[in-house]
Scaffold this active site. Structure first.
Site, PDB file in Angstrom:
ATOM      1  CE  LYS A   1      -2.732  -0.548   4.200  1.00  0.00           C
ATOM      2  NZ  LYS A   1      -3.631   0.494   4.947  1.00  0.00           N
TER       3      LYS A   1
ATOM      4  CE  LYS B   1      -1.674   4.632   6.377  1.00  0.00           C
ATOM      5  NZ  LYS B   1      -3.534   4.702   5.968  1.00  0.00           N
TER       6      LYS B   1
HETATM    7  N1  C2G Z   1     -10.905   6.929   9.630  1.00  0.00           N
HETATM    8  C1  C2G Z   1     -12.171   7.778   9.877  1.00  0.00           C
HETATM    9  N2  C2G Z   1     -11.008   8.752  10.335  1.00  0.00           N
HETATM   10  C2  C2G Z   1     -10.342   9.368  10.033  1.00  0.00           C
HETATM   11  C3  C2G Z   1      -8.837   8.276   9.846  1.00  0.00           C
HETATM   12  C4  C2G Z   1      -8.820   7.254   9.832  1.00  0.00           C
HETATM   13  O1  C2G Z   1     -12.917   7.427   9.863  1.00  0.00           O
HETATM   14  N3  C2G Z   1      -9.762  11.344  10.680  1.00  0.00           N
HETATM   15  C5  C2G Z   1     -10.963   5.919   8.910  1.00  0.00           C
HETATM   16  C6  C2G Z   1     -10.636   5.276   7.398  1.00  0.00           C
HETATM   17  O2  C2G Z   1     -10.943   5.768   6.696  1.00  0.00           O
HETATM   18  C7  C2G Z   1     -10.359   3.229   7.992  1.00  0.00           C
HETATM   19  C8  C2G Z   1      -9.996   3.322   8.885  1.00  0.00           C
HETATM   20  O3  C2G Z   1     -10.148   4.024   9.792  1.00  0.00           O
HETATM   21  O4  C2G Z   1     -11.382   3.204   7.276  1.00  0.00           O
HETATM   22  C9  C2G Z   1      -8.557   2.692   9.512  1.00  0.00           C
HETATM   23  O5  C2G Z   1      -7.740   3.362   8.260  1.00  0.00           O
HETATM   24  P1  C2G Z   1      -6.122   3.717   8.047  1.00  0.00           P
HETATM   25  O6  C2G Z   1      -5.866   3.145   9.482  1.00  0.00           O
HETATM   26  O7  C2G Z   1      -5.208   4.962   7.280  1.00  0.00           O
HETATM   27  O8  C2G Z   1      -6.805   2.347   7.141  1.00  0.00           O
HETATM   28  P2  C2G Z   1      -6.220   2.740   5.931  1.00  0.00           P
HETATM   29  O9  C2G Z   1      -4.585   2.690   5.448  1.00  0.00           O
HETATM   30  O10 C2G Z   1      -7.132   3.422   4.776  1.00  0.00           O
HETATM   31  O11 C2G Z   1      -6.136   1.125   4.956  1.00  0.00           O
HETATM   32  O12 C2G Z   1      -7.416  -2.073   2.692  1.00  0.00           O
HETATM   33  C10 C2G Z   1      -8.049  -1.241   2.789  1.00  0.00           C
HETATM   34  C11 C2G Z   1      -7.166  -1.293   3.485  1.00  0.00           C
HETATM   35  O13 C2G Z   1      -6.505  -1.852   4.679  1.00  0.00           O
HETATM   36  C12 C2G Z   1      -7.733   0.892   5.027  1.00  0.00           C
END
Ligand code: C2G
Length: 131
Positions: A44, A46
């Protein structure tokens, strides 16, 4: 029993994550969280501050979470839905309409919840670097 599934890195767990997990659980009775492994995060593009085992332990400690599984590939979601008898897949709004999730509608409900504004792991890292 309504079973809910969500995916994420959940690095440096913050209020935005908790708001998502709380609302996801409120949609059903059992919440499965697939936490991205370090190897999948590399796919990703990340970089998480905490390694997978630490992020898994922290998410497991959240009262809304019933089970944590590893997210290792983009392609595992249909198998996850089948294996854990998932009714609803939930993601934050930044994933709304994404081809990574829309195809799952054939197998489960897909629900996007509004993100929590003003907080993100990236922002935390930036703010700490340059207070
Ligand atoms: N999230 C949120 N509000 C934020 C930050 C994050 O609602 N201020 C939500 C994101 O939309 C996601 C979840 O929290 O649904 C986890 O966020 P991340 O850890 O950043 O996940 P991400 O990197 O988007 O990974 O296959 C899908 C990926 O693994 C998602």
């Amino acid at each position: 029993m309504i079973r809910v599934l969500t995916y994420g890195t959940f690095d440096m767990l913050h209020e935005g994550h908790i708001n998502l997990l709380r609302r996801a659980k409120a949609l059903g009775d059992y919440l499965v969280v697939a936490v991205s492994t370090d190897e999948f995060n590399a796919i990703k593009a990340k970089k998480a501050y905490f390694p997978y085992e630490a992020r898994k332990k922290i998410v497991e400690a959240v009262r809304y979470v019933d089970l944590v599984i590893p997210e290792e590939t983009w392609e595992q979601k249909i198998d996850d839905i089948k294996e854990y008898h998932i009714d609803i897949v939930v993601m934050g709004g930044d994933w709304e309409g994404s081809d990574k999730f829309e195809y799952l509608r054939e197998y489960a409900q897909v629900v996007y919840l509004p993100r929590t504004e003003g907080i993100s792991t990236t922002q935390i890292k930036t703010d700490l670097k340059d207070p």
